[in-house]
Design an enzyme around this catalytic site. Sequence first.
Site, PDB file in Angstrom:
ATOM      1  N   CYS A 168       0.271  -1.437  -0.058  1.00  9.11           N
ATOM      2  CA  CYS A 168       0.224   0.108  -0.100  1.00  9.11           C
ATOM      3  C   CYS A 168       0.569   1.072   0.454  1.00  9.11           C
ATOM      4  O   CYS A 168       0.158   2.488  -0.305  1.00  9.11           O
ATOM      5  CB  CYS A 168      -1.020   0.353   1.801  1.00  9.11           C
ATOM      6  SG  CYS A 168      -2.233  -1.593   1.086  1.00  9.11           S
ATOM      7  N   THR A 275       1.642  -8.601   8.025  1.00  5.24           N
ATOM      8  CA  THR A 275       0.684  -7.310   8.142  1.00  5.24           C
ATOM      9  C   THR A 275       0.391  -6.347   8.750  1.00  5.24           C
ATOM     10  O   THR A 275       0.007  -5.455   8.235  1.00  5.24           O
ATOM     11  CB  THR A 275      -0.569  -8.727   7.409  1.00  5.24           C
ATOM     12  OG1 THR A 275      -0.542  -9.698   8.506  1.00  5.24           O
ATOM     13  CG2 THR A 275      -0.264  -9.508   6.528  1.00  5.24           C
ATOM     14  N   HIS A 308      -2.775   7.712   7.349  1.00  5.18           N
ATOM     15  CA  HIS A 308      -2.489   6.836   6.517  1.00  5.18           C
ATOM     16  C   HIS A 308      -4.559   6.468   7.244  1.00  5.18           C
ATOM     17  O   HIS A 308      -4.684   5.908   5.874  1.00  5.18           O
ATOM     18  CB  HIS A 308      -1.884   5.917   6.961  1.00  5.18           C
ATOM     19  CG  HIS A 308      -1.831   4.361   5.959  1.00  5.18           C
ATOM     20  ND1 HIS A 308      -1.616   4.177   4.676  1.00  5.18           N
ATOM     21  CD2 HIS A 308      -2.261   2.932   6.176  1.00  5.18           C
ATOM     22  CE1 HIS A 308      -1.907   2.964   4.170  1.00  5.18           C
ATOM     23  NE2 HIS A 308      -2.414   2.050   5.107  1.00  5.18           N
ATOM     24  N   THR A 312      -9.176   0.265  10.600  1.00  8.25           N
ATOM     25  CA  THR A 312      -8.257  -1.060  10.743  1.00  8.25           C
ATOM     26  C   THR A 312      -8.145  -0.871  12.759  1.00  8.25           C
ATOM     27  O   THR A 312      -7.538   0.063  12.530  1.00  8.25           O
ATOM     28  CB  THR A 312      -7.343  -1.504  10.511  1.00  8.25           C
ATOM     29  OG1 THR A 312      -5.731  -0.774  10.592  1.00  8.25           O
ATOM     30  CG2 THR A 312      -7.836  -1.373   8.792  1.00  8.25           C
ATOM     31  N   GLU A 319      -0.679   4.724  14.648  1.00  6.78           N
ATOM     32  CA  GLU A 319      -0.478   6.126  13.547  1.00  6.78           C
ATOM     33  C   GLU A 319      -0.612   6.547  14.652  1.00  6.78           C
ATOM     34  O   GLU A 319       0.580   7.810  14.780  1.00  6.78           O
ATOM     35  CB  GLU A 319      -1.267   6.159  12.383  1.00  6.78           C
ATOM     36  CG  GLU A 319      -1.016   7.503  11.456  1.00  6.78           C
ATOM     37  CD  GLU A 319      -1.589   7.210   9.920  1.00  6.78           C
ATOM     38  OE1 GLU A 319      -0.986   8.602   9.324  1.00  6.78           O
ATOM     39  OE2 GLU A 319      -1.985   6.150   9.941  1.00  6.78           O
ATOM     40  N   LYS A 340      -9.591   8.336   3.266  1.00  2.00           N
ATOM     41  CA  LYS A 340      -9.568   7.381   2.877  1.00  2.00           C
ATOM     42  C   LYS A 340     -11.112   7.046   3.646  1.00  2.00           C
ATOM     43  O   LYS A 340     -11.475   5.621   3.545  1.00  2.00           O
ATOM     44  CB  LYS A 340      -8.881   5.532   3.880  1.00  2.00           C
ATOM     45  CG  LYS A 340      -7.335   5.860   2.916  1.00  2.00           C
ATOM     46  CD  LYS A 340      -6.666   4.346   3.641  1.00  2.00           C
ATOM     47  CE  LYS A 340      -4.795   4.740   2.672  1.00  2.00           C
ATOM     48  NZ  LYS A 340      -4.334   5.543   2.845  1.00  2.00           N
ATOM     49  N   HIS A 345      -9.996   2.693   0.766  1.00  2.00           N
ATOM     50  CA  HIS A 345      -8.296   2.541   1.000  1.00  2.00           C
ATOM     51  C   HIS A 345      -8.093   2.059  -0.815  1.00  2.00           C
ATOM     52  O   HIS A 345      -8.045   0.731  -1.747  1.00  2.00           O
ATOM     53  CB  HIS A 345      -8.095   1.210   1.578  1.00  2.00           C
ATOM     54  CG  HIS A 345      -6.630   0.713   1.607  1.00  2.00           C
ATOM     55  ND1 HIS A 345      -5.608   1.733   0.762  1.00  2.00           N
ATOM     56  CD2 HIS A 345      -5.665   0.047   2.643  1.00  2.00           C
ATOM     57  CE1 HIS A 345      -4.178   1.365   1.774  1.00  2.00           C
ATOM     58  NE2 HIS A 345      -4.529   0.703   2.515  1.00  2.00           N
ATOM     59  N   PHE A 406       1.880  -4.049   3.763  1.00  2.00           N
ATOM     60  CA  PHE A 406       2.166  -4.915   4.372  1.00  2.00           C
ATOM     61  C   PHE A 406       3.824  -5.011   3.982  1.00  2.00           C
ATOM     62  O   PHE A 406       4.358  -4.707   3.192  1.00  2.00           O
ATOM     63  CB  PHE A 406       1.418  -5.751   3.599  1.00  2.00           C
ATOM     64  CG  PHE A 406       0.018  -5.900   3.892  1.00  2.00           C
ATOM     65  CD1 PHE A 406      -0.489  -5.087   5.149  1.00  2.00           C
ATOM     66  CD2 PHE A 406      -1.022  -7.029   3.108  1.00  2.00           C
ATOM     67  CE1 PHE A 406      -1.830  -5.202   6.152  1.00  2.00           C
ATOM     68  CE2 PHE A 406      -2.206  -6.846   3.469  1.00  2.00           C
ATOM     69  CZ  PHE A 406      -2.585  -6.505   5.062  1.00  2.00           C
TER      70      PHE A 406
END
Length: 421
Positions: A168, A275, A308, A312, A319, A340, A345, A406
Amino acid sequence: MEKLIKKKVVVTGIGTITPIGNTVEEYWNSLVHGKNGCAPITYFDTKKYKTKFACELKNYDSSIFFNKKEIRKLDPCAQYGIVASEEAIKNSKINFSKEKRERIGVIWGSGIGGLLNLEESISDYVHGGKYPKFSPFFIPKMLIDITAGLISINHGFHGPNYATVSSCASSSNAIVDAYHLICLGKADIIVTGGSEAAITQSGIGGFNALHALSTRNVDYQTASRPFDENRDGFVLGEGAGCLVLEEYLHAKKRGANIYAEIGGVGMSGDAYHMTAPHPEGIGIILAMKSAIKDAGVRCKEVDHINSHGTSTKLGDLAEIKAIQKVFHENIYNININSTKSMTGHLLGAAGAIEAVASILPLKKGIIPPTINLFHIDKNIDPKINLTPNKAIKKEVKISICNTFGFGGHNVCILFKKINVI
């Protein structure tokens, strides 16, 4: 030893094709008004899938941009990249007949590349007739680097030409590479960015298997909710973003419209997990500190961070922790947002469209919101300004764009407002 003098690099062209707008103007207006790009998937029957929605492009017609022969040769990933690059190149108003083509390059990023072509070609081969065969376009359509190649072929650019792949963070790495090559005097102009087209059966199925996607099928319009207490994964998007980067004196000489300067960049590796991000955001901290140091600015000068912010559980918290550790009490003066929440995403293309969303606040004096933010995660300091649900007017002189992938890839790009002297 002679000291290396780093050249100044500026942005003179931008282009996008996104789930909330097929041009920069449409994209920006949608961002400012908090438009949601999420809808039920139309590309295939989702009956067998846990997630039945995504952020698809709207009103995209490939025949507007390509003839039938070209469409057969191009996966949507390459199509989107070419469309965004054409807008950016036109926007830059460069007269290429007056330029040295060997001084113009293309660096393009994608995390997955021609996934639809791969999926359909293998299915056709396995379920084909008595003598199944692959198309001669199978390999070229699948390759991640083909978009960079095609952009250069279309315009006769003979400068550096290649692709970057870092999940990403791919298109952000492309922008960083382009920046470095211009800094070093290896090129005058580089067309850079990224594209992705992974809303396919294997794309949705694969991310579902990782438990990475939201499954909020009943309430899909609020599914992408970065930093919200009840977020349950990201929403897959598609599209492309492009920047035309140019050496400052070269741009100034031709009277270019300059959107921003790339003040500094930072890159790092989490060295933690395939991940998952490092829970304390160690790699993110290193990338942001590196970009700030590279730019020669102070933390208190940063006005805006386009995070970002994927929606999730682990990523958002890592972050925010990292931003707190880098900026300390200065964090309360910064507007943090996640676009996003509107676009979903875009994987390898995320950094490119979000770079545009980080640059335009410098010009427009408006910061787009983080939509779908109903209840801030209890682990996040409520005094942090996440720009909830409504755009704000604010003078922005320094904007940061964070992108992670990832494998633990972290990229931070710092954009500065510039006054042409």
